[in-house]
Design an enzyme around this catalytic site. Structure first.
Site, short mmCIF file in Angstrom:
data_model
loop_
_atom_site.label_atom_id
_atom_site.label_comp_id
_atom_site.label_asym_id
_atom_site.label_seq_id
_atom_site.Cartn_x
_atom_site.Cartn_y
_atom_site.Cartn_z
N THR A 49 0.84 -1.20 0.00
CA THR A 49 0.00 0.00 0.00
C THR A 49 0.87 1.24 0.00
OG1 THR A 49 0.08 0.14 2.41
CG2 THR A 49 -1.84 -0.95 1.42
N ASP A 50 0.33 2.33 -0.51
CA ASP A 50 0.94 3.60 -0.14
C ASP A 50 0.71 3.72 1.37
OD1 ASP A 50 2.11 6.05 0.05
OD2 ASP A 50 1.06 6.93 -1.65
N TRP A 51 1.46 4.60 2.01
CA TRP A 51 1.48 4.62 3.48
C TRP A 51 0.09 4.94 4.07
CZ3 TRP A 51 5.15 2.30 1.70
CH2 TRP A 51 6.29 1.95 2.40
#
Ligand code: BGC
Length: 755
Positions: A230-232
């Site tokens: 995932t993106d953060w």
């Protein structure tokens, strides 16, 4: 070393497996000590290492270890040089080995849909072909050092406004042709170890739980072998995500989502085999690093600084030059603007590097004893003149032979996290440039910016050099370019429009916060300006040199192509000027069949070639049927109609030097189901139904249209054809040419020849 991961996974408890699906902390994965599975670190990229050892964050707020800041992607993409990208990747990969970083979070390849996206400085281009080739080379470089990459942000993340929740409403065609091919090429050519899904939704579904995107397109269609991270904090529904093909959640949800995975397996809503598949992907990537550590790797910051300088020089784009550049050795020059002393060389946010050394253009010129006077004139941080800034600038410009204004955007104007509201430089800079140009005809503007700015003064200055955010070596590189120690060879990877109002997404950017409609479809960047024949400030692919290039001898390996063939296009390029230089040969393709909804032309090849004065080299590029094709949603495939295509070769998208044509034949057929609403045009175009229609029309033969069709007069025939094309079959009844039963019979016959 071949590891038996299946056996390892069979020894893991359900909880241990679930625990691997999220990070231990901001930058680390979780270990499973009982089984000797180590934790590994990942770090932002893309243009340097942002390794945080103390306080962590995803916005570049806290310190990171001292590293080397290479040119940002807005600049490296302008090099049009895949070897440079690979070298950058290799250098970063080695730095990662030295710093024990298993994955570098980059490259960032989202398409520049609007010049206003705050993060455009980190992205490559408005063009997917260029993006894909450059990204693939970067990945090849990093991964050659046995360090993973994370190509990001997958997908349709083209603005910062509400990036964590907004839905990009975009057609599959625009996704397949514009927003995905950068990722597709990178996956097919270089297999990044990981891919980072974006925060946003796509047509209503979060990228992090988008089955179509992650399992179908990425894995089934393209053959991606790594894992999706995932993106953060981009997770929405964790269990839905894992089923959709999302493997690793970063940074972590403090065990909350791991527990949901465990519970879902226990209550039967998640098949444990899906979890095992994810764990196997995670471990495969982890051990590809752990088993290939390079204990000898050294992060040589001085050597890498030199590389950063060389690269910045290869990326800069000379936008205008009336001959004032390169500067003469003994010229008396006024450097104006604080960016001369404090260059802007990187953007804000998660890509922010703590640089080992930044040398300004001013320091460099002083060290080389150049005849420089310096007036800071305006702030690098605000839209403000310094005391007597304008007056001092004008006086210095008058007293010198040449004035170089170091202009640019302050940090606060463009950054990750928000978009720009306009495309202007600070007002005081525009004003100062006009005022200096009015007293000094030899005024040069150097730009430090991450994306296009309006340049209303462009026609009143002698030269413009775009340095972009050129990394920590930007000042030294700028010095070399201004003074002719290097010859500019960058080309624009994006159009500079005249005004923001001219941009294709202007009416639909950035949307209402919930949804953003990509109403311009595939008409992004030059695809739009070209198709509308609109004037722009500088076109895609534009860039000047201190020498000249001539094109000759365009040769195609054949005049015809089919679904399986490869066409080789070669052309001779000659350096007809007095100094060595590099040309970027660009190849565009154009559909000549009047196919509806196709951009005027599209980039399908490029090569950068170094030429000594007088030297000629033959440059070859290859295209396939895919390069002629567009995405047809009803077919679920790429398709190019049989017919003629133009091959355009030249120096820039607005400077095509040679063209040729190729005749293409396909065996692919578009889906067609005939009904009362199907038009004559559709039926006459389709090779399956055309003969039936022609026969039918020959029988009809009478009536006004029939007479016109048979007319000797070509314009009468053309009129008849045009009228007929839009006529649905049902019209035959209203015009009394056939009764409903006859039309039904015709429809049945037509559908049976299709099937
Ligand atoms: C950014 C990513 C970055 C991550 C970690 C996010 O906010 O969108 O590009 O890799 O933070 O810093």
């Amino acid at each position: 070393m071949e590891r038996d991961l299946k056996t390892l996974i069979s020894k893991m408890t359900l909880e241990e497996k679930a625990s691997l699906c999220s990070g231990a902390s901001f930058w680390y994965t979780k270990p499973v000590e009982r089984l000797g599975i180590p934790a590994v670190m990942m770090t932002d990229g893309p243009h340097g290492l942002r390794k945080q050892v103390d306080e962590s964050d995803h916005l570049g707020l806290n310190e990171s270890v001292v590293a080397v800041c290479f040119p940002a992607a807005c600049a490296t993409a302008s090099s049009f040089d895949t070897e440079l990208m690979a070298k950058l990747g290799e250098t970063l990969g080695n730095e990662c080995q030295a710093e024990n970083i298993s994955i570098l979070l980059g490259p960032a390849v989202n398409i520049k849909r609007s010049p206003l996206c705050g993060r455009n400085f980190e992205y490559m281009s408005e063009d997917p072909y260029l993006t894909g080739k450059m990204a693939a080379a970067y990945i090849r470089g990093v991964q050659s050092q046995n360090v993973g990459t994370s190509i990001k942000h997958f997908a349709a993340n083209n603005q910062e406004f509400n990036r964590m929740s907004c839905s990009s409403e975009v057609s599959e065609r625009a996704l397949r042709e514009i927003y995905l091919p950068g990722f597709e090429e990178a996956v097919k050519a270089s297999q990044p170890k990981t891919i980072m899904c974006s925060y946003n939704k796509i047509n209503g579904t979060y990228a992090s739980e988008n089955e179509w995107l992650l399992n179908k397109v990425l894995r089934d269609d393209w053959g991606f072998k790594g894992y999706v991270v995932t993106d953060w904090s981009a997770v929405a529904d964790r269990v839905k995500g894992i089923k959709a093909g999302l493997d690793l959640e970063m940074p972590s949800s403090n065990g909350v989502n791991d527990a949901k995975i465990v519970a879902a397996v226990k209550d039967g809503t998640l098949d444990e085999k899906i979890l095992d598949r994810t764990v196997e992907r995670l471990l495969t990537v982890l051990y590809s690093y752990v088993d290939n550590r390079n204990p000898d790797a050294v992060f040589d910051r001085s050597a890498d600084h030199e590389k950063a300088v060389d690269m910045a020089a290869e990326c800069a784009v000379l936008l205008e030059n009336n001959g004032v550049l390169p500067l003469k050795k003994d010229a008396k020059v006024a450097y104006i603007g604080s960016f001369a002393a404090v260059p802007r060389y990187q953007g804000g946010g998660s890509s922010h590097i703590n640089p080992s050394k930044v040398t300004s253009a001013l320091e460099t010129a002083q060290a080389k004893n150049r005849e420089i006077t310096y007036v800071p004139a305006f702030s690098t941080e605000k839209d403000e003149l310094l005391e007597n800034g304008l007056e001092n600038a004008i006086a210095a410009a008058k007293n010198a032979e040449v004035a170089v204004i170091f202009a640019g955007l302050p940090d606060s104007f463009e950054s990750e996290g928000y978009d720009r509201k306009h495309m202007n430089l600070p007002k005081v800079q525009d004003k100062l440039i006009e005022a200096v140009a009015a007293v000094q005809p030899n005024t040069i503007v150097v730009l430090h910016n991450g994306s296009p700015v309006e340049c209303p003064w462009a026609e009143r200055v002698a030269a413009i050099l775009e340095m972009y955010l050129g990394g920590q070596g930007v000042g030294e590189a700028c010095d070399r370019l201004l003074w002719g120690e290097c010859n500019p060879c960058g080309r624009l990877a994006e159009t500079f429009p005249l005004r923001i109002q001219d941009t294709p997404s202007y009416l639909n950017f950035p949307g209402d916060g919930k949804k953003v409609h990509y109403a311009e479809g595939v008409y992004v960047g030059y695809r739009y300006y070209d198709s509308r024949e609109m004037p722009v400030r500088w076109a895609f692919g534009h860039g000047l040199s201190y020498t000249k290039f001539e094109y000759s001898n365009l040769v195609l390996s054949a005049n015809t192509m089919d679904d399986a063939s490869k066409l080789t296009i070669s052309v001779d390029v000659t350096n007809s000027g007095a100094v060595a230089g590099k040309e970027v040969v660009q190849l565009y393709v154009r559909d000549l069949n009047g196919t509806e909804g196709r951009p005027y032309k599209e980039l399908k090849g490029f090569r950068k070639v170094a030429l000594k004065p007088g030297e000629t080299k033959t440059v070859s590029m290859e295209i396939t049927a895919r390069d002629l094709s567009y995405w047809v949603e009803e077919l679920g495939d790429w398709y190019a109609p049989s017919g003629n295509y133009a091959v355009l070769v030249g120096h820039a998208s607005d400077d095509i030097r040679l063209t040729a044509e190729v005749q293409f034949t396909t065996t692919k057929l578009l889906p067609l189901v005939v009904s009362m609403s199907t038009t004559f045009g559709e039926l006459l175009k389709d090779p399956r139904t055309a003969p039936v229609m022609q026969q039918m029309m020959a029988k009809m033969g009478q009536g006004a249209v029939g007479a016109m069709m048979g007319s000797e007069d070509p314009s009468a025939r053309a009129m008849a054809e045009a009228m007929l094309a839009g006529l649905p079959l049902k019209a035959l009844v209203s015009f009394g040419a056939a009764n409903p039963e006859q039309i039904e019979g015709l429809i049945n016959t037509l559908n049976s020849v299709i099937a």
